[in-house]
Design a protein around this motif. Structure first.
Motif, short mmCIF file in Angstrom:
data_model
loop_
_atom_site.label_atom_id
_atom_site.label_comp_id
_atom_site.label_asym_id
_atom_site.label_seq_id
_atom_site.Cartn_x
_atom_site.Cartn_y
_atom_site.Cartn_z
N GLU A 1 0.84 -1.33 -0.07
CA GLU A 1 0.05 0.00 0.10
C GLU A 1 0.83 1.50 -0.04
OE1 GLU A 1 -3.44 2.03 2.72
OE2 GLU A 1 -2.91 -0.07 3.07
N GLY A 2 1.98 1.17 0.70
CA GLY A 2 2.89 2.41 0.79
C GLY A 2 3.62 2.45 -0.49
N GLU A 3 3.89 1.41 -1.19
CA GLU A 3 4.40 1.81 -2.53
C GLU A 3 3.57 2.20 -3.54
OE1 GLU A 3 7.39 1.17 -3.73
OE2 GLU A 3 8.59 -0.20 -2.37
N ASP A 4 2.37 1.72 -3.48
CA ASP A 4 1.26 2.42 -4.08
C ASP A 4 1.06 3.97 -4.07
OD1 ASP A 4 0.69 -0.20 -5.48
OD2 ASP A 4 -1.06 -0.41 -4.11
N GLU A 5 1.13 4.21 -2.76
CA GLU A 5 0.91 5.61 -2.48
C GLU A 5 2.03 6.59 -2.92
OE1 GLU A 5 0.29 5.71 1.76
OE2 GLU A 5 -1.75 5.02 1.85
N LEU A 6 3.29 5.91 -2.85
CA LEU A 6 4.71 6.51 -3.22
C LEU A 6 4.63 6.91 -4.83
CD1 LEU A 6 7.44 4.89 -1.05
CD2 LEU A 6 6.50 7.54 -0.97
N ARG A 7 3.84 6.00 -5.54
CA ARG A 7 3.75 6.27 -6.95
C ARG A 7 2.79 7.00 -7.36
NH1 ARG A 7 5.29 0.44 -6.87
NH2 ARG A 7 3.14 -0.23 -6.74
N ARG A 8 1.68 7.45 -6.76
CA ARG A 8 0.64 8.30 -6.98
C ARG A 8 1.11 9.53 -7.60
NH1 ARG A 8 -4.34 8.16 -2.89
NH2 ARG A 8 -5.09 9.27 -4.68
N PRO A 9 0.37 10.27 -8.47
CA PRO A 9 0.65 11.68 -8.73
C PRO A 9 0.53 12.64 -7.56
CG PRO A 9 -0.63 10.73 -10.37
CD PRO A 9 -0.55 9.66 -9.40
N ALA A 10 1.22 13.71 -7.76
CA ALA A 10 1.11 14.77 -6.46
C ALA A 10 -0.24 15.43 -6.39
CB ALA A 10 2.00 15.77 -6.64
N ALA A 11 -0.79 15.22 -7.79
CA ALA A 11 -2.11 15.89 -7.88
C ALA A 11 -3.34 15.21 -7.21
CB ALA A 11 -2.49 16.42 -9.25
N ALA A 12 -3.14 13.95 -7.35
CA ALA A 12 -4.17 12.76 -6.88
C ALA A 12 -4.03 12.93 -5.21
CB ALA A 12 -3.80 11.45 -7.39
N PHE B 1 -2.25 12.12 6.84
CA PHE B 1 -0.79 12.45 7.13
C PHE B 1 -0.23 11.37 8.01
CE2 PHE B 1 2.71 13.83 9.80
CZ PHE B 1 3.67 14.05 8.88
N THR B 2 -1.04 11.10 9.23
CA THR B 2 -0.60 10.22 10.34
C THR B 2 -0.68 8.85 10.00
OG1 THR B 2 -2.97 10.66 11.19
CG2 THR B 2 -1.02 11.73 12.26
N GLU B 3 -1.56 8.25 8.77
CA GLU B 3 -1.45 7.13 8.47
C GLU B 3 -0.26 7.01 7.60
OE1 GLU B 3 -5.03 5.16 6.80
OE2 GLU B 3 -5.74 7.13 6.99
N ASN B 4 0.31 7.74 7.06
CA ASN B 4 1.72 7.56 5.95
C ASN B 4 2.88 7.53 6.86
OD1 ASN B 4 0.27 7.72 3.40
ND2 ASN B 4 0.12 9.89 3.60
N THR B 5 2.53 7.98 8.21
CA THR B 5 3.79 7.73 8.90
C THR B 5 4.23 6.28 9.07
OG1 THR B 5 2.71 7.72 11.10
CG2 THR B 5 3.42 9.84 10.45
N LEU B 6 3.38 5.38 8.74
CA LEU B 6 3.27 3.72 8.94
C LEU B 6 3.54 3.42 7.51
CD1 LEU B 6 3.76 1.11 10.10
CD2 LEU B 6 1.29 1.11 10.38
N THR B 7 2.66 3.55 6.56
CA THR B 7 2.65 3.01 5.31
C THR B 7 3.70 3.14 4.32
OG1 THR B 7 1.36 4.85 4.34
CG2 THR B 7 0.27 3.02 5.12
N VAL B 8 4.31 4.43 4.32
CA VAL B 8 5.51 4.85 3.31
C VAL B 8 6.57 4.59 3.92
CG1 VAL B 8 3.93 6.34 1.73
CG2 VAL B 8 5.24 7.30 3.86
N ILE B 9 6.81 4.35 5.31
CA ILE B 9 8.03 4.29 5.83
C ILE B 9 8.56 2.80 5.82
CG2 ILE B 9 9.01 4.27 8.37
CD1 ILE B 9 9.00 6.77 7.05
N LEU B 10 7.68 1.84 5.80
CA LEU B 10 7.93 0.29 5.48
C LEU B 10 8.94 0.13 4.42
CD1 LEU B 10 5.06 -1.42 6.74
CD2 LEU B 10 7.11 -0.87 8.19
N PRO B 11 8.43 0.88 2.94
CA PRO B 11 9.29 0.86 1.69
C PRO B 11 10.64 1.32 1.94
CG PRO B 11 6.89 1.31 1.24
CD PRO B 11 7.15 1.38 2.75
N LEU B 12 10.76 2.48 2.65
CA LEU B 12 11.82 3.17 3.06
C LEU B 12 12.94 2.28 3.81
CD1 LEU B 12 13.70 5.65 2.80
CD2 LEU B 12 12.51 6.74 4.88
N MET B 13 12.36 1.49 4.57
CA MET B 13 13.31 0.83 5.66
C MET B 13 13.84 -0.30 4.92
SD MET B 13 11.12 0.75 9.35
CE MET B 13 11.30 2.23 10.57
#
Length: 285
Positions: free
Chosen positions: A45-56, A111-123
């Protein structure tokens, strides 16, 4: 026991407990999913969010900021129509969960959900490109969230939508977010970030209990007066627009300590521990 009955029972099953493959299938369907499955679900889910366009991301974040205002209004409506008793907050704080229900079930960017979802791909990847994508997503989503909360708060403050008791309740809720020391707000925000990230961790295996998990954990945040950067911004912006506090007070007394605390709670206490639990366990094995 006949030979036909012995063939119908799976070899791994103890005698007299499960007698057919159909029953074994039902058991497997009810076994809780493991931590690696939850981890991988959230990571994807985090990977999908990182690939989404900024406008979306921005439009979704704006919708989430507006939706979180419903928590503020619902809590104020309950407080205004309940008698002033010691138990009143136990009921009125239930309204705090409504905005989170809309945002989470509506798949809006918070924002607070993304402190988990997008951090896992980064780790997992630990590279500058992924770090830059995380910072960009955070900046876009947080900015859109705050814009949505400001627009909602300005609407409440400038348009006479409710009667005097409700507006008094709105002011009282907003005032509760201002006045505490930087350290107290920071620690309260850690708890809020932790609980929101835990909610995200629990949802993949929740199935029919999703609504209950969202309500229970966010109710605890509201009842404990734990500071949430988006939900709390609606209340403080209302104070700012209604001339209760200055914009600098918002940044010094609420925004900075709450933002830092939410990030620490979401990243350090949940994402890091979840990552260590799953990836660290595999490395040891």
């Amino acid at each position: 026991m006949s030979s036909a009955q012995q063939k119908s029972r799976p070899d791994s099953l103890p005698s007299g407990v499960i007698s057919t493959k159909h029953e074994e299938k039902l058991v497997q369907e009810r076994v809780a999913i493991g931590a690696p499955v939850v981890y991988e679900t959230i990571r994807r889910e985090g990977e999908d969010e990182l690939r989404r366009p900024a406008a979306a991301l921005a439009w979704s974040g704006l919708a989430a900021g507006l939706s979180m205002g419903i928590s503020f209004v619902t809590e104020a409506l309950l407080a205004a129509h309940l008698p002033h008793q010691v138990w009143t907050p136990l009921v009125s704080r239930a309204g705090y969960s409504i905005g989170f229900l809309i945002v989470v079930l509506g798949r809006q960017q918070l924002f607070t959900e993304n402190t988990l979802t997008v951090i896992l791909p980064l780790m997992l990847q630990k590279d500058g490109r992924t770090f830059g994508r995380v910072l960009k997503l955070w900046a876009v989503v947080l900015s859109a969230n705050l814009l949505g909360t400001f627009l909602f708060a300005a609407c409440l403050a400038k348009i006479a939508l409710f009667d005097t008791p409700v507006h008094e309740a709105l002011m009282e809720i907003g005032a509760a977010h201002i006045g505490s020391s930087f350290g107290i707000v920071f620690v309260r925000a850690i708890f809020a970030g932790w609980l929101i990230a835990l909610m995200v961790w629990l949802l993949p295996g929740a199935e029919s209990a999703r609504v209950s998990i969202i309500i229970i954990l966010t109710y605890v945040i509201g009842l404990g007066s734990f500071n949430h950067i988006v939900a709390g911004s609606t209340t403080v912006f209302y104070m700012v627009v209604a001339h209760g506090v200055g914009i600098l007070a918002y940044f010094r007394q609420f925004f900075l300590p709450t933002l830092l605390g939410n990030i620490v709670g979401g990243v350090a206490l949940v994402a890091a521990l979840a990552h260590a639990q799953v990836v660290g366990g595999r490395e040891i094995a």
